[in-house]
Design a protein around this motif. Sequence first.
Motif: not given
Length: 138
Positions: A11-19
Amino acid sequence: MTQDPQGATPGLTEEELAFLHSTFDLARSGDAEKLLALVDQGLPANLTNPNGDTLAILAAYNGHDALVRGLLERGADVNRLNDKDQSALTCAVFRQNEPLVRHLLEHGADPRLGRQNAVAVAEMFSLPEMARVIGEYL
């Protein structure tokens, strides 16, 4: 942050994971202003990385006392263990950070919690001063 067996975080995007990964970098570097502002905006104080390290554990290991204090004030669990059975207190003892050790103990840290607990670390690494401090709270 929890992972499925294949290592993906559902459920998490790459951007969310990076954050989310960047927040652990803030804990390591001790950027209390930025990290505590994020917690105040809703980031969980007990956010945990894939190794089970919380923000407080990483901050304690890296000697960022003010950040650890701020996280505890915002609800971080003083007795949370990582996947190696270490707590923020274990890290503070290992790093021989007496002021932080005292603060964590005063806020309910259990020096015998986990296999690699604070008492065991003080003994294993021959840290008599840390053992003495812990003994004051037992």
